[in-house]
Scaffold this active site. Structure first.
Site, short mmCIF file in Angstrom:
data_model
loop_
_atom_site.label_atom_id
_atom_site.label_comp_id
_atom_site.label_asym_id
_atom_site.label_seq_id
_atom_site.Cartn_x
_atom_site.Cartn_y
_atom_site.Cartn_z
N ASP A 90 -24.52 -54.22 50.82
CA ASP A 90 -24.15 -54.70 52.15
C ASP A 90 -23.10 -53.81 52.80
O ASP A 90 -22.46 -52.98 52.16
CB ASP A 90 -23.56 -56.12 52.03
CG ASP A 90 -24.63 -57.19 51.96
OD1 ASP A 90 -25.81 -56.86 52.15
OD2 ASP A 90 -24.28 -58.35 51.71
N LYS A 116 -25.70 -55.81 57.48
CA LYS A 116 -25.83 -56.49 58.76
C LYS A 116 -24.49 -56.41 59.49
O LYS A 116 -23.43 -56.50 58.88
CB LYS A 116 -26.20 -57.96 58.55
CG LYS A 116 -27.54 -58.13 57.83
CD LYS A 116 -27.79 -59.59 57.45
CE LYS A 116 -29.09 -59.72 56.68
NZ LYS A 116 -29.30 -61.09 56.17
N THR A 129 -14.02 -64.37 47.14
CA THR A 129 -14.45 -64.54 48.52
C THR A 129 -13.32 -64.16 49.49
O THR A 129 -12.14 -64.21 49.15
CB THR A 129 -14.91 -65.97 48.78
OG1 THR A 129 -15.51 -66.04 50.08
CG2 THR A 129 -13.76 -66.96 48.72
N ALA A 130 -13.71 -63.76 50.68
CA ALA A 130 -12.75 -63.22 51.65
C ALA A 130 -11.65 -64.21 52.01
O ALA A 130 -10.51 -63.81 52.23
CB ALA A 130 -13.49 -62.77 52.90
N MET A 163 -16.54 -65.08 60.27
CA MET A 163 -17.43 -64.57 61.32
C MET A 163 -17.22 -65.30 62.65
O MET A 163 -18.17 -65.66 63.34
CB MET A 163 -18.90 -64.69 60.88
CG MET A 163 -19.22 -63.91 59.61
SD MET A 163 -20.86 -64.23 58.94
CE MET A 163 -20.60 -65.84 58.16
#
Length: 270
Positions: free
Chosen positions: A38, A60, A121-122, A176
Site C-alpha cells: 500500500d 490508494k 494502527t495509526a 481519513m
C-alpha cells in the site's frame, strides 16, 4: 519461490516508521516471493525483501487508486496459486480501515490459506507520538471510538446520523477525515459535542515530518486549513488532548491554533 502451495500473509506494516513493524511482519517480508503493498506502508520495508521478491504497488490515495479492490483480491489469489508466499503489506493494522477483512475472506472463499499479522494502527501510534493517551483516568476517558471520515462501499461520503451518534464518545479518533473535516465537526457539534472540546490533528504520524495541531472542535477545520494540514492525518477529539503539554516526548512539531491564526512562528515543545 516456496516450491509448495502458496499462502497469503496479511501483514500490518505499522503506522509509518519502518521500525514499528512487528518481528513476525519483518520476517515474512524477508521470506516473501511477492509483496503487494500500500501507499502508507513504510517504503524502507521493501528494502528488507530479497532480490528475487516481486514488488507490486496497489496503493490508494485521495487522487486515485493504482488498483481497484476487486483487482487486488484477484491478484492475491492468483499469486498464491502460483505457489508463492505472498505478503499483502498494509499500513497500520490489516483489519482497521484497511479492507483486510475483505481480502482475507476472498482468499478463504477461493481456497487460499492465509495468516494475519497485526500491526500498530495509526490511531494508537499518532496519539502516542504526540503525547496523547487515548484513554486516561484523570481525563475521564475510559473508551475510544474509531470512525472513518471517508466513504465506504456504497455509502455517501459522510453519513450524518453515523457521525452524530459518536458525538458523546470519551475519545474520538477520525481516520481519513481531512477532506470532510468541516462537515464532520459541524455534525459532532450538532450531535451534542461542545465546540470547545480539545482537538488535535496529527499529520504524518511517527515520521520525521510529524506535526500536531492543537485546537478546538469548533475551530479545527479552519485551523487545519490555515496550517496546511493534509492527508494522511488523524483527528483526536476529547479531554485527553489537554495532556499533550504534560506528556509530549517525541520532539515532533506542535502548533497551537492561536499561533496558526496569528501567523506566528511554529511553537515547538521539547
Amino acid at each position: 519461490m516456496s516450491g509448495g502451495p502458496g499462502k497469503v500473509y496479511l501483514v500490518g506494516a505499522g503506522p509509518g516508521h519502518e521500525k514499528l513493524i512487528t518481528v513476525r511482519g519483518l520476517e515474512l517480508i524477508r521470506e516473501a516471493d511477492c509483496i503487494v503493498y500500500d501507499r502508507l506502508a513504510g517504503p524502507a520495508l521493501l528494502d528488507e525483501a530479497g532480490e528475487h521478491a516481486e514488488r507490486i504497488y496497489c496503493g490508494k490515495s485521495p487522487h486515485g487508486h493504482a488498483m481497484k479492490q476487486e483487482e487486488i483480491n484477484a491478484l492475491l489469489v492468483r499469486k498464491a496459486r502460483e505457489g508463492k508466499r505472498v505478503v499483502r503489506l498494509k499500513g497500520g493494522d490489516p483489519f482497521i480501515f484497511g479492507r483486510g477483512g475483505e481480502e482475507a475472506a476472498y482468499c478463504r472463499r477461493h481456497g487460499v490459506p492465509i495468516e494475519v499479522v497485526p500491526g500498530v494502527t495509526a490511531a494508537a501510534a499518532a496519539a502516542a507520538y504526540a503525547g496523547i493517551p487515548l484513554t486516561d483516568r484523570t481525563a475521564g476517558a475510559s473508551s475510544v471510538t474509531l470512525i472513518t471520515g471517508h466513504k465506504q462501499c456504497g455509502e455517501p461520503a459522510v453519513d450524518p446520523d453515523r457521525i452524530m451518534r459518536q458525538a458523546q464518545a470519551d475519545t474520538l479518533v477520525i481516520y481519513m477525515g481531512m477532506k470532510n473535516l468541516a462537515l464532520i465537526c459541524d455534525l459532532l457539534i450538532e450531535g451534542g459535542r461542545q465546540a470547545d472540546t480539545p482537538t488535535a490533528i496529527i499529520e504524518n504520524c511517527t515520521m520525521p515530518g510529524q506535526r500536531t495541531l492543537v485546537t478546538t472542535l469548533g475551530h479545527a477545520a479552519e485551523d487545519a486549513a490555515l496550517g496546511g494540514f493534509k492527508a494522511p492525518s488523524l483527528v483526536v477529539i476529547g479531554r485527553v488532548v489537554d495532556l499533550l503539554e504534560q506528556i509530549h516526548w517525541s520532539g515532533a512539531t506542535v502548533l497551537y491554533s492561536r499561533d496558526v491564526r496569528a501567523d506566528e512562528p511554529v511553537y515547538r515543545i521539547g
